[in-house]
Design a protein around this motif. Structure first.
Motif, short mmCIF file in Angstrom:
data_model
loop_
_atom_site.label_atom_id
_atom_site.label_comp_id
_atom_site.label_asym_id
_atom_site.label_seq_id
_atom_site.Cartn_x
_atom_site.Cartn_y
_atom_site.Cartn_z
N PRO A 166 0.82 -1.21 0.00
CA PRO A 166 0.00 0.00 0.00
C PRO A 166 0.85 1.27 0.00
O PRO A 166 0.43 2.30 -0.51
N PHE A 167 2.06 1.17 0.57
CA PHE A 167 2.91 2.35 0.66
C PHE A 167 3.80 2.52 -0.56
O PHE A 167 4.21 3.62 -0.89
N THR A 168 4.09 1.43 -1.24
CA THR A 168 5.00 1.54 -2.38
C THR A 168 4.26 1.74 -3.69
O THR A 168 4.86 2.12 -4.68
N MET A 169 2.96 1.45 -3.74
CA MET A 169 2.22 1.60 -4.99
C MET A 169 1.56 2.97 -5.00
O MET A 169 0.94 3.39 -4.03
N GLU A 170 1.71 3.66 -6.15
CA GLU A 170 1.13 5.00 -6.23
C GLU A 170 -0.37 4.93 -6.47
O GLU A 170 -0.86 4.00 -7.10
N GLY A 171 -1.10 5.90 -5.98
CA GLY A 171 -2.54 5.92 -6.20
C GLY A 171 -3.21 6.84 -5.19
O GLY A 171 -2.56 7.67 -4.56
N THR A 172 -4.53 6.66 -5.06
CA THR A 172 -5.30 7.51 -4.16
C THR A 172 -4.95 7.18 -2.72
O THR A 172 -5.11 6.03 -2.30
N PRO A 173 -4.47 8.18 -1.95
CA PRO A 173 -4.14 7.88 -0.56
C PRO A 173 -5.40 7.69 0.28
O PRO A 173 -6.39 8.41 0.08
N ILE A 174 -5.44 6.66 1.14
CA ILE A 174 -6.60 6.47 2.01
C ILE A 174 -6.26 6.75 3.47
O ILE A 174 -7.07 7.22 4.22
N PHE A 175 -5.05 6.42 3.89
CA PHE A 175 -4.65 6.78 5.25
C PHE A 175 -3.14 6.94 5.29
O PHE A 175 -2.44 6.55 4.35
N THR A 176 -2.64 7.57 6.33
CA THR A 176 -1.19 7.71 6.46
C THR A 176 -0.72 7.06 7.75
O THR A 176 -1.42 7.09 8.75
N LEU A 177 0.44 6.42 7.64
CA LEU A 177 1.02 5.75 8.80
C LEU A 177 2.43 6.30 8.98
O LEU A 177 3.25 6.21 8.06
N PHE A 178 2.72 6.88 10.13
CA PHE A 178 4.02 7.50 10.40
C PHE A 178 4.41 8.45 9.26
O PHE A 178 5.56 8.50 8.85
#
Lengths: 205, 254
Positions: free
Chosen positions: B85-97
């Motif tokens: 989820p962090f390495t694939m580009e696209g629509t962000p849904i949440f952020t972690l750290f």
């Protein structure tokens, strides 16, 4: 270092399967009927070796030992390691079915290449010589395997680029360990049973 | 191949799934894997996973234990999937750290996890529960070269023998006060251990070859088992094909 089903792109899967078929064809042609039991028992030996966990810091890694398989078996290491991977997939669920070709070529081709490259140097004997080339062989096989795993991932999609890089960096300690173990194993074999490297034992002792 | 897993004793009554023609079971496992890899829709993959769990129950395999083993797959794959989820580009849904997680990456990670688990479970249910000699003979009937089948059978036969040898060597090391740690002595000792295991394997194989020569071994594989497709096999094959064709049509045509 088993990639699972569903992660890789179809062209990568097909290329891996084709490469494995080719490697098996060459390996089986070199495997005479006389050598089938040897290759089979050694293949079981590599299977058991891959279950050994070696401590590294607070964690541990399991061995692959594909370098020494290449040293001993040459091209026949291809079918021997393939059989091990097939069994791991079918009985433990490590890896998968459609990725079997990719996984096999990633482990077996480096074994064959490193083994054949270092074998002639090791056969010359001498303590330091065997230790150095054994170490190179073990580390080189893992390095090539890691590079091939990284390339399989990177070719399957940009989203794996970071993972591919991570695989390589995180396996540098494994290369060192496998190199050290392979050096020690090669030195022991050279002293106890050099026929394993294709050298005839002195009969009149 | 149960003894390789050392899970214990075979159940007394043979479930119907294990009485299927072994060739059919291998072909079905491969067909299932190819279908699962070809699917992308999460709902269809969930159906595949449910079918795989049903197959496991039908084969009377311990589901919980197997799931645990499947989860214990190579840790790097799990890490890789977790990072997707962090390495694939696209629509962000949440952020972690402070790192954004993309919706596309999350979907891709779930897709891989579903596919991998469905394939592994179906394979363990269909092919993994098979007796090892039967597995080899069925592969040979499916035109796998005799040399490769021999190699496979030898490997299966000697894994347990060599594992016991490994245990003996480890016990001998323990008796001499060996404690593994992160140091050169440990790596050298493990290297000698592997070398010794291979030497003993080689010497064992020489004795095996001598014994086999006495009995006229020429490299051919005698067919000791008869395989035939019976009514139940045909019904299973038809049902399985219809199911997988339906899944593929739903994915690509509808």
């Amino acid at each position: 270092m088993h990639i699972v089903d569903g992660a890789l792109a179809t062209p990568v899967l097909i290329a891996g399967a084709a490469a494995t078929a080719g490697g098996l064809a060459i390996g089986l042609r070199q495997l005479t009927t006389e050598r089938i039991p040897t290759a089979g028992v050694l293949s079981a030996g590599f299977f058991v070796a891959s279950l050994i966990h070696v401590p590294i810091g607070i964690s541990s890694v399991h061995l692959i030992m594909n370098g020494i398989a290449g040293l001993i078996l040459g091209w026949a290491a291809f079918p021997a390691l393939f059989v091990g991977l097939l069994l791991q997939a079918v009985t433990f669920g490590f890896g998968g079915i459609t990725v079997l070709g990719v996984n096999a070529v990633n482990i077996a081709l480096p074994a064959v290449l490193a083994g054949i490259a270092c074998r002639s140097f090791i056969r010359k004997g001498g303590r330091n010589n065997v230790l150095i080339w054994g170490g190179i062989c073990g580390a080189l096989a893992i390095a090539l395997t890691t590079i091939m795993v990284s390339v399989s991932l990177a070719l399957s999609g940009e989203e794996f680029n970071e993972a591919a890089y991570l695989v390589f960096v995180s396996h540098i300690p494994v290369m060192v360990i496998e190199g050290a173990l392979t050096a020690a194993a090669a030195w022991l074999i050279m002293q106890v049973k050099p026929e394993l490297f294709g050298l005839s034992q002195m009969k009149d002792v | 191949m149960t003894y390789v897993l050392s899970t214990g004793i075979e159940p007394p009554a043979v479930p119907a799934l294990r009485r299927l023609d072994p060739r059919l079971r291998i072909v079905s496992a491969v067909a299932f894997a190819v279908t699962a890899v070809a699917l992308q829709s999460l709902s269809l993959l969930t159906v595949m996973l449910l079918v795989a769990v049903m197959l496991m129950i039908a084969a009377k395999l311990p589901v919980g234990q197997t799931i645990k083993r499947v989860i214990a797959m190579d840790s790097f794959i799990i890490v890789m999937i977790a990072f997707l989820p962090f390495t694939m580009e696209g629509t962000p849904i949440f952020t972690l750290f402070g790192f954004p997680a993309s919706y596309e990456g999350l979907i891709r990670a779930i897709e891989i996890a579903l596919t991998a688990n469905a394939v592994v479970m179906a394979m363990l249910a269909l092919a993994g529960s098979m007796e090892e000699v039967t597995f080899g003979q069925a592969l040979h009937r499916l035109k796998v070269p005799a040399k490769l089948v021999h190699l496979l059978l030898f490997t299966i036969r000697y894994i347990e023998v060599l594992r016991q040898e490994y245990r003996r060597l480890r016990q001998a090391m323990k008796c001499r006060g060996f404690r593994p740690g992160t140091n050169g002595h440990t790596y050298r000792s493990f290297g000698y251990l592997v070398g010794m295991m291979l030497i003993r394997a080689m010497e064992r194989s020489e004795r095996i070859m001598d014994a086999m020569k006495c009995r006229g071994f020429t490299g051919t594989l005698p067919m000791t088992q008869r395989f035939e497709l019976r009514g139940f096999d045909v019904v299973f094959a038809l049902g399985f094909s219809v199911f997988m064709t339906a899944m593929l049509m739903k994915e690509y045509l509808l």
